[in-house]
Scaffold this motif. Sequence first.
Motif, PDB file in Angstrom:
ATOM      1  N   ASP A  18       0.840  -1.204   0.000  1.00  0.00           N
ATOM      2  CA  ASP A  18       0.000   0.000   0.000  1.00  0.00           C
ATOM      3  C   ASP A  18       0.874   1.253   0.000  1.00  0.00           C
ATOM      4  O   ASP A  18       0.608   2.216  -0.723  1.00  0.00           O
ATOM      5  CB  ASP A  18      -0.941   0.020   1.204  1.00  0.00           C
TER       6      ASP A  18
ATOM      7  N   GLY B 178      -9.181   4.130   2.264  1.00  0.00           N
ATOM      8  CA  GLY B 178      -8.657   3.779   0.956  1.00  0.00           C
ATOM      9  C   GLY B 178      -8.895   2.328   0.604  1.00  0.00           C
ATOM     10  O   GLY B 178      -8.062   1.679  -0.012  1.00  0.00           O
TER      11      GLY B 178
ATOM     12  N   GLU C 118       1.116   4.290  -2.810  1.00  0.00           N
ATOM     13  CA  GLU C 118       0.946   5.710  -2.460  1.00  0.00           C
ATOM     14  C   GLU C 118       2.156   6.532  -2.876  1.00  0.00           C
ATOM     15  O   GLU C 118       2.010   7.643  -3.411  1.00  0.00           O
ATOM     16  CB  GLU C 118       0.687   5.857  -0.958  1.00  0.00           C
TER      17      GLU C 118
ATOM     18  N   GLN D  17      -7.003   6.454  -0.583  1.00  0.00           N
ATOM     19  CA  GLN D  17      -8.341   7.033  -0.603  1.00  0.00           C
ATOM     20  C   GLN D  17      -8.490   8.043  -1.730  1.00  0.00           C
ATOM     21  O   GLN D  17      -9.514   8.091  -2.400  1.00  0.00           O
ATOM     22  CB  GLN D  17      -8.686   7.683   0.735  1.00  0.00           C
TER      23      GLN D  17
ATOM     24  N   GLN E 177      -0.176   9.980  -4.072  1.00  0.00           N
ATOM     25  CA  GLN E 177      -1.432  10.275  -3.383  1.00  0.00           C
ATOM     26  C   GLN E 177      -1.832   9.084  -2.515  1.00  0.00           C
ATOM     27  O   GLN E 177      -1.328   7.983  -2.697  1.00  0.00           O
ATOM     28  CB  GLN E 177      -2.527  10.631  -4.376  1.00  0.00           C
ATOM     29  N   THR E 178      -2.740   9.351  -1.610  1.00  0.00           N
ATOM     30  CA  THR E 178      -3.203   8.284  -0.733  1.00  0.00           C
ATOM     31  C   THR E 178      -4.093   7.309  -1.492  1.00  0.00           C
ATOM     32  O   THR E 178      -4.630   7.641  -2.559  1.00  0.00           O
ATOM     33  CB  THR E 178      -4.012   8.849   0.453  1.00  0.00           C
TER      34      THR E 178
END
Length: 180
Positions: A37, A121, A41, A49, A46-47
């Motif tokens: 993860d 996310g 990112e 989510q 970006q995240t």
Amino acid sequence: MTDARHNLVLIGMPGAGKSTLGQSLATALGLGFTDTDALIETREGQTLQAIVDTHGHRALRTLEADTLAALQRRGHVIATGGSAVYSPAAMAALQADGILVHLHADLAVLLERVTDVDTRGLARAADQSLEDLYAEREALYRHYAEISVDVGTQSPAAATRSIIAALNRPQAPRLASPLA
């Protein structure tokens, strides 16, 4: 597939402890640690989510599958995202040199731990609840797992010991690095 594999790959639901236990296992076993993860990112800037909000949950699943299929690690504990199991190609790539370990936690435990479903996310449709994801994914985790360990009610230290004990069972796949 070789007799001994070089990575330990953690699969399971959000909140099962893949990142936390992954770090603990890496330390205990003298391996590196990779959180996929975090890789996504960093690469996307970006995240997770933000990716879901901007491009949708299927885009996140595609990014995750592509990241896992291209991952080049040796001697690592790899914490995957919860939706890794939607990609047979990614799972095959991970299993080629990794032992797939399902970290299981009962739904009640996950509901207590994952209180940020709308901002975490998660690769889920807008109308899917954590309960829906659990019902959909548990069969996939069990399908791919070579080892399944119930870690839901254990402390991180106890869960780490349980995973190492499961890896040390005679019928378990062999990790090339010596186990602690």
